[in-house]
Design an enzyme around this catalytic site. Sequence first.
Site, PDB file in Angstrom:
ATOM      1  N   GLY A  93      39.581  36.025  45.985  1.00 60.18           N
ATOM      2  CA  GLY A  93      40.864  36.110  45.296  1.00 60.18           C
ATOM      3  C   GLY A  93      41.659  37.257  45.858  1.00 60.18           C
ATOM      4  O   GLY A  93      41.101  38.282  46.269  1.00 60.18           O
ATOM      5  N   GLY A 101      45.724  39.325  45.610  1.00 58.04           N
ATOM      6  CA  GLY A 101      47.062  39.474  45.068  1.00 58.04           C
ATOM      7  C   GLY A 101      47.654  40.784  45.549  1.00 58.04           C
ATOM      8  O   GLY A 101      47.016  41.537  46.300  1.00 58.04           O
ATOM      9  N   ALA A 102      48.860  41.077  45.122  1.00 57.22           N
ATOM     10  CA  ALA A 102      49.538  42.277  45.583  1.00 57.22           C
ATOM     11  C   ALA A 102      48.836  43.547  45.126  1.00 57.22           C
ATOM     12  O   ALA A 102      48.937  44.580  45.781  1.00 57.22           O
ATOM     13  CB  ALA A 102      50.984  42.275  45.088  1.00 57.22           C
ATOM     14  N   TYR A 103      48.105  43.474  44.027  1.00 57.49           N
ATOM     15  CA  TYR A 103      47.522  44.687  43.464  1.00 57.49           C
ATOM     16  C   TYR A 103      46.012  44.622  43.297  1.00 57.49           C
ATOM     17  O   TYR A 103      45.425  45.535  42.728  1.00 57.49           O
ATOM     18  CB  TYR A 103      48.206  45.037  42.136  1.00 57.49           C
ATOM     19  CG  TYR A 103      49.633  45.432  42.370  1.00 57.49           C
ATOM     20  CD1 TYR A 103      49.959  46.727  42.734  1.00 57.49           C
ATOM     21  CD2 TYR A 103      50.646  44.480  42.301  1.00 57.49           C
ATOM     22  CE1 TYR A 103      51.261  47.079  43.012  1.00 57.49           C
ATOM     23  CE2 TYR A 103      51.953  44.824  42.572  1.00 57.49           C
ATOM     24  CZ  TYR A 103      52.260  46.126  42.927  1.00 57.49           C
ATOM     25  OH  TYR A 103      53.550  46.467  43.220  1.00 57.49           O
ATOM     26  N   LYS A 160      35.858  43.807  42.514  1.00 54.74           N
ATOM     27  CA  LYS A 160      37.309  43.756  42.332  1.00 54.74           C
ATOM     28  C   LYS A 160      37.908  45.083  42.772  1.00 54.74           C
ATOM     29  O   LYS A 160      37.717  46.111  42.121  1.00 54.74           O
ATOM     30  CB  LYS A 160      37.670  43.465  40.873  1.00 54.74           C
ATOM     31  CG  LYS A 160      39.178  43.347  40.637  1.00 54.74           C
ATOM     32  CD  LYS A 160      39.480  42.943  39.207  1.00 54.74           C
ATOM     33  CE  LYS A 160      40.971  42.777  38.972  1.00 54.74           C
ATOM     34  NZ  LYS A 160      41.286  42.376  37.590  1.00 54.74           N
ATOM     35  N   ASP A 190      47.478  39.158  28.577  1.00 56.88           N
ATOM     36  CA  ASP A 190      47.613  38.166  29.653  1.00 56.88           C
ATOM     37  C   ASP A 190      46.575  37.056  29.486  1.00 56.88           C
ATOM     38  O   ASP A 190      45.896  36.673  30.436  1.00 56.88           O
ATOM     39  CB  ASP A 190      47.473  38.828  31.016  1.00 56.88           C
ATOM     40  CG  ASP A 190      47.966  37.923  32.155  1.00 56.88           C
ATOM     41  OD1 ASP A 190      48.725  36.980  31.869  1.00 56.88           O
ATOM     42  OD2 ASP A 190      47.587  38.169  33.315  1.00 56.88           O
TER      43      ASP A 190
END
Length: 481
Positions: free
Chosen positions: A34, A36-38, A56, A146
């Site tokens: 996975g 993503g930007a962050y 992570k 979220d």
Amino acid sequence: MSSPTTTTRSNTKSWSIYGRREITSKYDIKERIGSGAYSDVYRALRRSDGFPVALKEIHDYQSAFREIEALQTLHNSPNVVVLHEYFWREDEDAVLVLEYLRTDLASVIKEAKRGSGMSVGEIKRWMVQILLGVDACHRNSIVHRDLKPSNLLISDDGVLKLADFGQARILLEPGFVRSVDDLQHHEQNAPTQDNSFPSEQPEVITAVDDLRDQARVNQGQVIVNKEEFLRDMVEQKAKSSAMDDLDKDSNIHDGDISCLATCTTSEMEDDPLKGSYTYEPDGGEGSYGPLTSCVGTRWFRAPELLYGSTNYGMEVDLWSLGCIFAELFSLEPMFPGTSDIDQLARIFNVLGNLTEETFPGCSKLPDYKMISFCKIEKPLGIEACLPNRSPDEILLIKKLLCFDPTSRATAMELLHDKYLNEEPLPVPTSELRVPLTKCAPDEDSPGDWYDYRETGSDSDFDEFGGVNVTKTDTGFSIRFD
């Protein structure tokens, strides 16, 4: 085209974990699963016994701090993903060693849609597990912010666990949250814990490294503990990056300005295991950090957030639950808005307009007087969105998808709801149908709904023909026909 600087930084971030000896000496990193930007997420095996984990790597320090704090608080909750340990030091990204779960509820829904659907007993078991996880959060004053199917991970044996706490906040009182400065003040008596996890039973966390260790005094000299170090690091980074990190979505301080006020889509990244996009600076020394309205994925975002509320609580999670449960019933997203304005329009078409009668105090929401819609004479109602569902199922959704946050049923109330405790009863987890892997976008449909990719115009107004803009004493108001 990306600038050379941007490309170099991205590659450095993506591969930095491989150069960290303290991690690679303990874990054999297999592949990135996975991105993503962050954050980036990798599958890895523990070298000592081959036990699978997810690593992570979080590039946003505030998101990392929140996720660690939340997962440590919830480390005994069976329906929350396990944090085994973490690595974090100055000038390095935090790397969380998490329980590896190969699939999620979004994949379950997609497989059910392709196949023969889901039985009532299966739906109830998924609901019960989600509610147990959310109840654990709320009993510990944690608002997730979220909740969505792709953040509900599932083990091979059917156990569902809440994940991705990068946007979570620990509430101290309504409208306020724990700040980094406040952690030591409120947790001075927390016990010291080891940062390892057992080798014989790695799936059960018995001790994790704690941000809240006491400072120790050795021969009259104070030894700075991890909490003090991280707090100082966060403070220094906040000061040095404040101008660069002011609300990454709207480039405006998000503690005071909502998503709608900036007229942007204000969306989070697509990565299901992402960190937070928004910069939410903590207050000054001894103060609490402000809440922001730009949180969560739009399809599951409560109406008060869409209208800019920064004074909310755990009720925003309950609205998200309503959207998730409705999707379990219909196998389609309840409110798949293409922009913040379209999101509100879809909600109003089903539930009717937001008024003081349906939500006392709504007129005080920051954007209520700026954004208005024509009166919906005949709203569809939840029944029309969930055809062929029983009255009890419709009633359960209505208990969550209501405008007034104080009227939403809590997770604990729903666990005792008649619907979940009558025939057909929830099936055992062993009878749940669990996909072998997490779903991926279809090549011919990269924007398919199950990825929760919210594509389309960056402007909230492009898809609306009738827009009436009126100047006011404080700025302007917008009315949509």
